[in-house]
Write a protein that holds these residues in place. Structure first.
Motif, PDB file in Angstrom:
ATOM      1  N   HIS A 155      -6.189   3.890  -6.352  1.00 47.66           N
ATOM      2  CA  HIS A 155      -6.095   5.249  -6.049  1.00 47.66           C
ATOM      3  C   HIS A 155      -7.346   5.802  -5.188  1.00 47.66           C
ATOM      4  CE1 HIS A 155      -3.561   5.252  -9.752  1.00 47.66           C
ATOM      5  NE2 HIS A 155      -2.857   5.904  -8.958  1.00 47.66           N
ATOM      6  N   HIS A 195      -0.090   3.254  -0.899  1.00 44.92           N
ATOM      7  CA  HIS A 195       0.067   3.811  -2.310  1.00 44.92           C
ATOM      8  C   HIS A 195      -0.281   5.158  -2.156  1.00 44.92           C
ATOM      9  CE1 HIS A 195      -2.006   4.074  -6.223  1.00 44.92           C
ATOM     10  NE2 HIS A 195      -0.943   4.228  -6.472  1.00 44.92           N
ATOM     11  N   CYS A 203       3.715   6.982  -8.520  1.00 45.01           N
ATOM     12  CA  CYS A 203       2.944   7.426  -7.242  1.00 45.01           C
ATOM     13  C   CYS A 203       4.252   7.220  -5.970  1.00 45.01           C
ATOM     14  CB  CYS A 203       1.908   6.598  -7.019  1.00 45.01           C
ATOM     15  SG  CYS A 203       0.665   6.975  -8.108  1.00 45.01           S
TER      16      CYS A 203
HETATM   17 ZN   LIG Z   1      -0.510   5.201  -8.404  1.00 49.32          ZN
END
Ligand SMILES: [Zn+2]
Ligand SMILES: [Zn+2]
Length: 250
Positions: free
Chosen positions: A48, A112, A95
């Motif tokens: 992330h 991502h 996501c």
């Molecule tokens: Zn994610």
């Protein structure tokens, strides 16, 4: 260029997800299915963040590596760029999996983008890296993610996100504060001069049982967005035509 998104029928692809599934076998099956060398499809160790890694420097996964070994070889990053046509994967479960191609079939990227990545700029970073590598006429595919009607967040989180990316804050189906990540990503990519494709794969992971959703069912697995050089005939009977430049694995 071929672009595809897996569904849960392809199996869990995340090495970090506990359970009885065999993500390494699922990864190798995808490689066989689309005609890639085993271990050549690059998966990242996603955190992330907003870093973009150069995929061409990442090692191939040797045959018979353990899951721990394969995971240790994965670059720690949430976006990857290739200048030489390295096949790329990006894992998600709510996501956004984002794939960006260029007019050069050897230059493309994956990212991502969850709430944190999106707000902190993973997509502008990926676009900037692609352009620095010589990528032009950029086109993005946003794959299945949680939709704005399902992604409920605390009011102050929605408020903070709206200050960073105006338009991202919405009301959920329950009338509570929510965030529309795919709409915000689309808007951001278009503002960067990138053409965006969403319509055929505009699906909600939270609402559809055939996609993994961390919110609906934590710990079940990860789906992935995939991009690889055109020229390999897909051997998968589960591949159907999505656009003239992409496929979707279902
Ligand atoms: Zn994610
Ligand atoms: Zn939804």
């Amino acid at each position: 260029m071929s672009v595809a998104f897996t569904a849960s029928a392809t199996g869990n692809l995340g090495l970090h997800v506990l359970g009885t599934s065999d993500p390494q076998e699922h990864r190798r099956r995808i490689e066989r299915g689309i005609g890639l060398d085993p271990g050549s499809l690059l998966f990242l160790e996603q955190v992330h963040g907003t870093d973009v890694v150069l995929a061409d420097e990442a090692p191939l996964i040797p045959m018979n590596s353990s899951a721990e070994e394969e995971r240790a070889l994965a670059p720690v990053a949430d976006a990857a760029l290739t200048k030489h046509g390295r096949p790329l994967a990006i894992m998600t479960a709510d996501c956004l999996p984002v794939i960006v191609t260029s007019s050069n079939p050897l230059i493309y990227a994956v990212a991502h983008a969850g709430r944190q990545g999106l707000l902190h700029g993973v997509l502008p970073n990926a676009i900037e890296s692609l352009r620095a590598a010589g990528g032009t006429d950029l086109q993005a595919w946003i794959g299945p993610s949680i939709c704005g009607r399902c992604y409920e967040v605390p009011p102050d989180m929605a408020h903070d996100a709206e200050a960073k990316l105006p338009g991202i804050a919405v009301k959920t189906r329950w009338g509570s504060p929510g965030l529309d990540l795919p709409a915000a990503a689309e808007k951001q990519l278009r503002s960067l001069g990138v053409e965006v494709h969403r319509k055929v794969i505009n699906e909600c992971t939270f609402e559809q049982d055939d996609l993994f959703s961390h919110r609906r069912a934590p710990g079940q697995g990860r789906i992935a967005g995939l991009v690889w050089r055109r020229g390999h005939q897909s051997a998968s009977s589960r591949t159907e035509s999505m656009t003239d430049e992409g496929d979707v694995l279902t």
